[in-house]
Design a protein around this motif. Structure first.
Motif, PDB file in Angstrom:
ATOM      1  N   GLY A   1      69.120  -2.948  -3.026  1.00  0.00           N
ATOM      2  CA  GLY A   1      67.955  -3.481  -3.709  1.00  0.00           C
ATOM      3  C   GLY A   1      67.067  -4.333  -2.823  1.00  0.00           C
ATOM      4  O   GLY A   1      66.028  -4.827  -3.281  1.00  0.00           O
ATOM      5  N   PHE A   2      67.471  -4.510  -1.554  1.00  0.00           N
ATOM      6  CA  PHE A   2      66.682  -5.305  -0.619  1.00  0.00           C
ATOM      7  C   PHE A   2      66.369  -4.478   0.618  1.00  0.00           C
ATOM      8  O   PHE A   2      67.036  -3.485   0.924  1.00  0.00           O
TER       9      PHE A   2
ATOM     10  N   ASP B   1      70.486 -10.639   1.740  1.00  0.00           N
ATOM     11  CA  ASP B   1      69.571 -10.620   0.596  1.00  0.00           C
ATOM     12  C   ASP B   1      68.536 -11.738   0.696  1.00  0.00           C
ATOM     13  O   ASP B   1      67.880 -12.076  -0.282  1.00  0.00           O
TER      14      ASP B   1
ATOM     15  N   THR C   1      63.172  -8.728   1.884  1.00  0.00           N
ATOM     16  CA  THR C   1      62.470  -8.805   0.600  1.00  0.00           C
ATOM     17  C   THR C   1      63.088  -7.822  -0.385  1.00  0.00           C
ATOM     18  O   THR C   1      63.760  -6.849   0.013  1.00  0.00           O
ATOM     19  N   ALA C   2      62.837  -8.094  -1.673  1.00  0.00           N
ATOM     20  CA  ALA C   2      63.340  -7.198  -2.707  1.00  0.00           C
ATOM     21  C   ALA C   2      62.596  -5.877  -2.652  1.00  0.00           C
ATOM     22  O   ALA C   2      61.392  -5.831  -2.430  1.00  0.00           O
ATOM     23  N   ASP C   3      63.338  -4.836  -2.813  1.00  0.00           N
ATOM     24  CA  ASP C   3      62.759  -3.498  -2.809  1.00  0.00           C
ATOM     25  C   ASP C   3      62.173  -3.224  -4.197  1.00  0.00           C
ATOM     26  O   ASP C   3      62.908  -3.101  -5.184  1.00  0.00           O
ATOM     27  N   LYS C   4      60.860  -3.170  -4.289  1.00  0.00           N
ATOM     28  CA  LYS C   4      60.191  -3.027  -5.571  1.00  0.00           C
ATOM     29  C   LYS C   4      60.560  -1.720  -6.248  1.00  0.00           C
ATOM     30  O   LYS C   4      60.508  -1.621  -7.480  1.00  0.00           O
TER      31      LYS C   4
ATOM     32  N   THR D   1      63.385  -0.485  -6.560  1.00  0.00           N
ATOM     33  CA  THR D   1      64.676  -0.593  -7.272  1.00  0.00           C
ATOM     34  C   THR D   1      64.660  -1.689  -8.298  1.00  0.00           C
ATOM     35  O   THR D   1      65.577  -1.831  -9.106  1.00  0.00           O
TER      36      THR D   1
ATOM     37  N   ALA E   1      64.989  -4.883  -7.690  1.00  0.00           N
ATOM     38  CA  ALA E   1      65.950  -5.949  -7.345  1.00  0.00           C
ATOM     39  C   ALA E   1      65.257  -7.289  -7.355  1.00  0.00           C
ATOM     40  O   ALA E   1      64.069  -7.410  -7.049  1.00  0.00           O
ATOM     41  N   LYS E   2      66.014  -8.302  -7.708  1.00  0.00           N
ATOM     42  CA  LYS E   2      65.469  -9.647  -7.743  1.00  0.00           C
ATOM     43  C   LYS E   2      66.241 -10.526  -6.787  1.00  0.00           C
ATOM     44  O   LYS E   2      67.447 -10.421  -6.674  1.00  0.00           O
ATOM     45  N   LYS E   3      65.512 -11.440  -6.111  1.00  0.00           N
ATOM     46  CA  LYS E   3      66.168 -12.354  -5.157  1.00  0.00           C
ATOM     47  C   LYS E   3      66.774 -13.533  -5.901  1.00  0.00           C
ATOM     48  O   LYS E   3      66.225 -13.953  -6.914  1.00  0.00           O
TER      49      LYS E   3
END
Length: 220
Positions: free
Chosen positions: A142-143, A181, A211-214, A216, A218-220
């Motif tokens: 996700g990152f 992450d 950074t978070a992969d938009k 997917t 994913a949230k940091k």
């Protein structure tokens, strides 16, 4: 006094010969000979000139002397050097003589091998080369690695034109981002593969922006 030199001449001559033989026996008793492998040193290298190749790195030196003295000798007690003060660019042959070998006066130089050495020298140049960070591994699911920066971004390398022309950049030692992450900094050394070159420093600071992969969500 005259009789001393004229009477019993044959007996006195024999005595003299025996005395000389005895002197040689006593002198040679305890003599020893050893062979030492010694590094070749280079002195008075002209500014702006670099040694790029030599036909030999070591010289075998055979020395003689009293066994007690020879036995206690260390490689640092004998220096073998080549004076490069008048060297010209390209290949130059130097012949070793006793003047190239400095050792204690209590021992004698018997022989040495090789008797000459070929030294190749080239003019030294300086070039700025970009630094290429080497990244290994994958961030946490996700990152993603969105940016990689190096401080400094380039480095000064000094050496022969031939060696410098082979390089487009200087790589770093690997920076691992496995399961990362969050953005982080890492101080690493440069992977200096060509040891004929010299560098202004060999340590750089790498910043890995995670950074978070938009795609997917994913949230940091």
């Amino acid at each position: 006094m005259k009789k001393f030199f004229t009477e019993n001449t044959e007996l006195k001559l024999i005595t003299l010969v025996l005395s000389l033989i005895l002197w040689f026996i006593v002198t040679l008793k305890g003599q020893s000979e050893v062979i030492m492998e010694l590094p070749i040193e280079y002195k008075n290298i002209p500014k702006g000139v670099e040694i790029t190749k030599t036909s030999a790195k070591f010289i075998n030196v055979s020395i003689k002397g009293q066994e007690r003295i020879v036995k206690n000798l260390l490689p640092k007690d004998i220096n073998v050097f080549v004076d490069l003060s008048k060297v010209k660019q390209g290949e130059t042959m130097f012949y070793f003589t006793k003047d190239n070998i400095k050792m204690p006066p209590s021992i004698t130089l018997a022989r040495f091998n090789p008797t000459n050495i070929i030294v190749r020298t080239e003019e030294v140049f300086t070039m700025m080369l970009p630094i290429k960070p080497v990244i290994k591994g994958e961030p946490k699911h996700g990152f993603t690695v969105s940016e990689i920066t190096s401080t400094p971004e380039e480095i000064s390398a000094t050496g022969s034109r031939q060696a410098l022309n082979k390089l487009e950049y200087i790589e770093t030692e690997p920076v691992y981002v496995k399961d990362a992450d969050a953005t982080f900094d890492k101080t690493v050394r440069l992977a200096l593969k060509d040891r004929t070159l010299s560098y202004e420093n060999d340590i750089v600071k790498i910043k890995i922006t995670i950074t978070a992969d938009k795609t997917t969500g994913a949230k940091k």
